[in-house]
Design an enzyme around this catalytic site. Structure first.
Site, PDB file in Angstrom:
ATOM      1  N   TYR A 131      49.322  43.994  37.205  1.00  0.00           N
ATOM      2  CA  TYR A 131      48.061  43.396  36.772  1.00  0.00           C
ATOM      3  C   TYR A 131      48.311  42.751  35.414  1.00  0.00           C
ATOM      4  CZ  TYR A 131      43.407  43.029  34.690  1.00  0.00           C
ATOM      5  OH  TYR A 131      42.283  42.557  34.072  1.00  0.00           O
ATOM      6  N   GLU A 177      42.301  36.689  34.763  1.00  0.00           N
ATOM      7  CA  GLU A 177      42.769  37.902  35.415  1.00  0.00           C
ATOM      8  C   GLU A 177      43.704  37.517  36.547  1.00  0.00           C
ATOM      9  OE1 GLU A 177      40.102  41.685  35.734  1.00  0.00           O
ATOM     10  OE2 GLU A 177      39.980  40.593  37.616  1.00  0.00           O
TER      11      GLU A 177
END
Lengths: 391, 290
Positions: free
Chosen positions: A111, A199
């Site tokens: 991530y 993101e």
């Protein structure tokens, strides 16, 4: 403002942030052609529903296809489909386009994200080995698995920022520099486009040891859109609540909620406080509505119209604290607005501040049966809740 | 006494000759604020509202001795205006303008901090020391002189709170609207510290809202440093997650910044927390009669 995955990836590409080959399609036929053009060594394609929300995979919005024909079939299924994810709310979001991408040889998922850290007043880059799952969940259950590095814009992204992240993730030595390069480019995108959030979940490392943004989410600072024409052009209003968009055109800030007491207020803080006091008095607010500084007949009428479009609304609480705005003018505006819009539900009006006494007189002498004046904030909220219960 | 500004404070206005700047500067002058001039590049040497206009802040400071600037310039020019004032030796910069890009504020705030200059706002009603000095857009008559300090993220809710304090038989020493943007100037902690030290302030009312963690930081600070009673209300108890409630900063993101967690932290710090915004006045009476 948010944009779609395929739009974010277009920006990434321009900055050299690696993404898989892909193409957007609005029809199954174009999806098939896209798959044929993309090709790819793996003979696998991914069909991804383009909606402004995460959690698409679980909702059936991300699927693998083994042939261009299958891509077409999946695209047909997805287009027009209503996806409900943890970020869409129960009403879900309708998919109007799909993104067709070459399959990737995933070795490991990570991530990587950037947001503004309001506490330190600078961007913070976050990375985690727990890629591909909801980051909110990771933050809650295993916060130690998220590595955060604040970046002071005065010095910009330095290699040490990247090293802190790369070694924090436990990357092998030969991949550290590749990762740093990737992260640095991402920071440049964030700053150059006035992003509020980026993101990448997951960021993948392929079997060939390259880092690729498999997903991409971007949100932007609305205050900076005036200098980001390219981002403005990417706005997809079908992703937004139509009533909220319409309210915005009249400089009203409206958010629909689930209750039955409509609220019309001047100022965002007082508007939130008005919702709170409705709840405190045993009712449920039907909306947030800030009419801003200029509460005149036209804006009030538009406000009534928008509030009443919600059939749950059984009463409206107008709560205005007049400062520069004079209450007597607002009172006349309300009377005029009730004539312009056919308001049949009880309207409880609380006006305080400049010329409040004159305003109350105007309302009390209006002869309009469903306009009820209130003494103060608590009185108004009580009367509004009572009226919504049909009492 | 009061905090930050009083009847002797000399103020200049950046964006003096614009529509907003003109209207509100006039109101401030009427209130009694010492507006000693303004800045509009290109209009230096002229007069506006009976006060001199300067091309640059440094000219205005050198000529008038102003220590405070009130900013009304359009959003795109806010950061530049703040940094110009910082460089010119202004001690307190109050930015009223709404809609400034976050990135601009990141640079402007960092620069002001580095030079030790206090800023208030942006996107705020300003600061008022009751019956002495109004630097902002609030209706002055609501703020009767008294012993309660007021700090708030919201405009009209500040007026509401002040009105309740006055109706409760008390008054306001100084009220500060700190603004509801993601990056703001002076925050609760700095202002609470000033109110704590101000001999004429006996209680502090703080109005917060969802989003960010400034109220949580304030709770920690109060617990360790504050002896005066603090009364708090947090707006947005019923706000849905992930939705921006009017103010750019009023958003519960990733489950953080809820009213419930802020209220709990403040209660834990001994603050009088009211659930209903209508109870602020009554709570001030309760706190001050102990």
């Amino acid at each position: 403002m948010n944009i779609h995955e395929h739009q974010a990836k277009e920006i990434f590409k321009r900055y050299g942030v690696p993404t898989p080959q892909g193409s957007v399609a609005f029809k199954p036929q174009t999806a098939i052609r896209a798959a044929q053009q993309i090709g790819g060594d793996l003979e696998v394609w991914v069909v991804k529903a383009q909606i402004h929300a995460g959690g698409r995979g679980k909702a059936g919005g991300v699927k693998l296809a083994k042939s261009p024909e299958e891509v077409g079939k999946l695209a047909e299924e997805m287009l027009g489909m209503r996806l409900v994810t943890h970020q869409t709310g129960p009403e879900g979001k309708v998919c109007h386009s799909v993104y067709i991408e070459e399959g990737a040889n995933i070795e490991k998922e990570y991530y990587l994200g950037i947001v503004l850290d309001r506490a330190t007043e600078m961007p913070v880059m976050m990375a985690s080995t727990e890629g591909g799952v909801e980051i909110e969940e990771v933050a809650e259950k295993t916060p130690e698995k998220i590595i955060m590095v604040g970046i002071d814009p005065a010095i910009g992204f330095q290699s040490f920022h990247g090293r802190d992240l790369a070694f924090g993730l436990g990357l092998p030595k030969d991949q550290v520099n590749k990762f740093i390069k990737f992260a640095k480019l991402l920071y440049e995108v964030y700053m150059d486009y006035d992003a509020e959030m980026i993101e990448i979940n997951p960021l993948i490392r392929t079997a060939e040891k390259s880092f690729i943004a498999l997903d991409a989410k971007m949100g932007f600072d609305n205050n900076a859109l005036y200098r980001q024409p390219e981002i403005q052009a990417m706005r997809d209003i079908t992703e937004e609540e139509p009533t909220e968009v319409e309210a915005g055109q009249y400089n009203l800030s409206y958010i629909k909620l689930d209750g039955n007491v409509g609220c019309m207020v001047n100022g965002a803080g007082l508007a939130m406080a008005t919702m709170d006091i409705i709840k405190h008095e045993g009712g449920e607010p039907a909306n947030f509505l800030d009419v801003g500084g200029g509460a005149n007949a036209e804006t009030v009428a538009k406000g009534f119209e928008i509030i009443l479009r919600d059939e749950n609304v059984k009463a409206i609480f107008v709560n205005i604290f007049g400062g520069i705005v004079r209450c007597d003018r607002v009172a006349n505006g309300i009377l005029e607005a009730t004539k312009l819009t056919n308001v049949t539900v009880p309207v409880i009006v609380r006006l305080d501040g400049t010329n409040a006494a004159e305003a109350k007189k105007i309302l009390d002498n209006s002869g309009i049966a469903n306009i009820i004046s209130a003494e103060n904030l608590a009185d108004g909220a009580k009367k509004a809740v009572k009226a919504s219960e049909g009492a | 006494m009061s905090i930050l500004v009083n009847k002797d404070t000399k103020v200049i206005v950046q964006g003096f000759t614009g529509k907003e700047g003109t209207f509100h500067a006039e109101q401030c002058i009427e209130y009694g604020t010492q507006i000693v001039g303004g800045v509009t590049p290109g209009k230096g040497g002229t007069e506006h509202l009976g006060k001199p206009v300067f091309n640059t802040v440094i000219d205005a400071v050198n000529t008038t001795g102003a220590t405070v600037s009130m900013i009304f310039v359009p959003p795109a020019f806010v950061a530049d205006a703040i940094m110009e004032s910082v460089d010119a030796g202004i001690e307190l910069i109050v930015t009223i303008t709404e809609g400034t890009p976050v990135k601009d504020m990141m640079y402007a705030k960092a620069y002001a901090d580095k030079k030790g200059v206090n800023t208030i706002g942006p996107n705020c009603p300003g600061i008022i020391t009751a019956e002495e000095c109004k630097i902002g857009i609030m209706p002055g008559f609501i703020f009767k002189k008294g012993k309660v300090g007021l700090i708030s993220k919201s405009g009209t809710l500040t007026y509401e709170a002040s009105n309740q304090v006055v109706n409760a038989g008390y008054g306001i020493s100084t009220a500060v609207g700190i603004g509801g943007d993601p990056i703001i100037g002076m925050s609760y902690n700095q202002l609470i510290a000033l109110f704590e030290a101000d001999p004429d302030t006996e209680a502090i009312v703080m109005i917060g809202e969802i989003g960010g963690n400034l109220e949580i930081e304030a709770a920690k600070f109060i617990k360790e440093n504050v002896t005066k009673p603090v009364i708090a209300f947090i707006a947005g108890q019923t706000a849905p997650k992930g939705k921006r409630m009017g103010h750019a900063g009023a958003i519960i993101s990733g489950g953080k910044g809820t009213a419930a967690e802020k209220m709990a932290a403040l209660s834990d710090a001994g603050v009088y927390v009211v659930k209903s915004p209508a109870d602020i006045g009554a709570k001030v009476i309760e706190a001050l009669s102990k």
